[in-house]
Design an enzyme around this catalytic site. Structure first.
Site, PDB file in Angstrom:
ATOM      1  N   ASP A 140      -2.335  -9.852  -2.819  1.00 48.96           N
ATOM      2  CA  ASP A 140      -2.352  -8.682  -3.440  1.00 48.96           C
ATOM      3  C   ASP A 140      -3.361  -7.655  -2.932  1.00 48.96           C
ATOM      4  O   ASP A 140      -4.386  -7.912  -2.393  1.00 48.96           O
ATOM      5  CB  ASP A 140      -3.020  -9.035  -4.812  1.00 48.96           C
ATOM      6  N   ILE A 141      -2.821  -6.364  -2.987  1.00 48.27           N
ATOM      7  CA  ILE A 141      -3.474  -5.236  -2.098  1.00 48.27           C
ATOM      8  C   ILE A 141      -4.638  -4.971  -3.215  1.00 48.27           C
ATOM      9  O   ILE A 141      -4.356  -4.637  -4.493  1.00 48.27           O
ATOM     10  CB  ILE A 141      -2.531  -4.109  -2.027  1.00 48.27           C
TER      11      ILE A 141
ATOM     12  N   HIS B  17       2.371   8.388  -5.441  1.00 48.70           N
ATOM     13  CA  HIS B  17       3.047   7.357  -5.205  1.00 48.70           C
ATOM     14  C   HIS B  17       3.755   7.342  -3.856  1.00 48.70           C
ATOM     15  O   HIS B  17       4.199   6.362  -3.302  1.00 48.70           O
ATOM     16  CB  HIS B  17       4.140   7.067  -6.245  1.00 48.70           C
TER      17      HIS B  17
ATOM     18  N   ASP C 259       3.957   4.140  -1.581  1.00 47.29           N
ATOM     19  CA  ASP C 259       5.061   3.393  -1.103  1.00 47.29           C
ATOM     20  C   ASP C 259       4.922   3.227   0.473  1.00 47.29           C
ATOM     21  O   ASP C 259       5.308   2.231   0.993  1.00 47.29           O
ATOM     22  CB  ASP C 259       6.298   4.252  -1.277  1.00 47.29           C
TER      23      ASP C 259
ATOM     24  N   GLU D 196       2.252  -4.421  -6.134  1.00 46.04           N
ATOM     25  CA  GLU D 196       1.434  -4.636  -4.873  1.00 46.04           C
ATOM     26  C   GLU D 196       1.328  -5.979  -4.499  1.00 46.04           C
ATOM     27  O   GLU D 196       0.362  -6.546  -3.640  1.00 46.04           O
ATOM     28  CB  GLU D 196       0.219  -3.809  -4.729  1.00 46.04           C
TER      29      GLU D 196
ATOM     30  N   ARG E 242      -6.074 -14.615   9.125  1.00 48.09           N
ATOM     31  CA  ARG E 242      -5.516 -13.720  10.194  1.00 48.09           C
ATOM     32  C   ARG E 242      -4.971 -12.490   9.898  1.00 48.09           C
ATOM     33  O   ARG E 242      -5.379 -11.423  10.123  1.00 48.09           O
ATOM     34  CB  ARG E 242      -4.957 -14.447  11.307  1.00 48.09           C
TER      35      ARG E 242
END
Length: 338
Positions: free
Chosen positions: A199-200, A212, A216, A242, A262
């Site tokens: 998840d961002i 947006h 994107d 996300e 990583r």
């Protein structure tokens, strides 16, 4: 029915990208005795376009990165193939390289204005007009059918697999082959399959502050980093918003943790246009026990803990469970699911 038509019928009967890809390579192999074929995929790494084989022929048989025994083929820089590089730049249908003992055709698979993959056909004599016409005919059938599958199975923004394809891929990688039944009691040093939910962090702020359009672009760039960070035999999905999911194949716990760490570090160090730096949180678990929804739930618990306790970190569910940081969920064997 001729053999080539039989192979075309088989090819268009598949509903899976890799099986369709292996089928078209098998069809092309019927056209010549000394022919070699490969399916290549393109991805970005360190601002360079890279290329690596995803399926290939060996002694008349097609080997796919779907095979558990296959190793990740070495990646290379696309610019080492100048004819193909120019073809992609000019949006051409075919590229050709000829030398005294080797002749290669490249056929990019275009999806709208982007090429994510390419078929490669090599033989030791020049291609005749008839051979090229037949190869192009088979390829066009393949590309049209591939585009139909992409429309239904790929995320339109990032080009990654979408959520509705997840369970089929999950079932495929978690079904043991005959040679694996004696390895079901796995330990930390035994290769397993792993699932991670990614998840961002603070993505809503990106959309709110920058809009947006930039949001994107972040999703597209994160998708590119996912492609370059994991192997051809691993599977990467965009689940919506996300959130991304990775199915990591045949790795020990140590190697799985290293791979996810990583990737987290790669995102942290990457500079995103206009926005600068972002981070991701990751929760992962083994796929050895449970239905897809249960495994997803365990990885999601680990992810939620990571986001609630500082973000920008990787958390392993089983370790957290042993420490009492999360509680075991109810499994499908304890309740009736509807």
């Amino acid at each position: 029915m001729t053999p080539i038509l039989q192979h075309l019928v088989e090819m268009t009967g598949h509903r899976d990208h890799l099986r369709l890809e292996a089928s078209v390579l098998t069809t092309l192999l019927q056209l010549g005795r000394n022919m070699e074929v490969r399916a290549l995929e393109f991805f970005f790494s360190d601002s360079q376009v890279m290329v690596r084989p995803r399926s290939w022929s060996h002694r008349g048989e097609v080997i796919s990165s779907e095979c558990e025994a296959s190793v990740d083929p070495a990646r290379g820089v696309l610019t080492n193939m100048p004819e193909l590089t120019e073809c992609l730049k000019e949006h051409c249908e075919v590229a050709l390289r000829s030398s005294p003992n080797s002749h290669t055709l490249w056929l990019p698979v275009w999806i709208e204005d982007k090429a994510y993959a390419c078929l490669e056909v090599t033989q030791n004599k020049p291609f005749t007009r008839r051979e090229r016409d037949v190869i192009m005919g088979v390829f066009q059938v393949y590309q049209n059918y591939q585009n139909l599958l992409d429309y239904s199975e790929r995320d339109a923004l990032t080009g990654l697999l979408n959520r509705k394809t997840f369970e089929e891929h999950f079932a495929r990688i978690t079904t043991p082959s005959n040679s694996e039944f004696d390895q079901l009691d796995t330990g930390a040093d035994t290769p397993q399959q792993w699932l991670a939910v990614i998840d961002i962090d603070h993505f809503k702020q990106v959309n709110d502050v920058y809009g947006h359009l930039y949001g994107d672009e972040v999703l597209i760039l994160v998708a590119n980093l996912l492609r370059s960070s994991f192997r051809a035999q691993d599977r990467v999905f965009r689940f919506g918003g996300e959130e991304f999911v990775v199915l990591l194949r045949s790795a020990t716990l140590e190697h799985a943790a290293q791979a996810f760490e990583r990737f987290r570090f790669t995102v942290q160090e990457h500079m995103f246009p206009q926005i600068g730096g972002i981070t991701v949180s990751i929760g992962f678990t083994s796929t050895m026990d449970g239905a897809p929804v249960e495994v997803l739930g365990r990885a999601d618990q680990a992810l939620y803990y990571a986001k609630e306790n500082g973000r920008n970190q990787v958390r392993y569910y089983d370790l957290m469970l042993s420490r009492g940081e999360v509680k075991s969920q109810i499994t499908h064997g304890e309740i009736e699911l509807f």
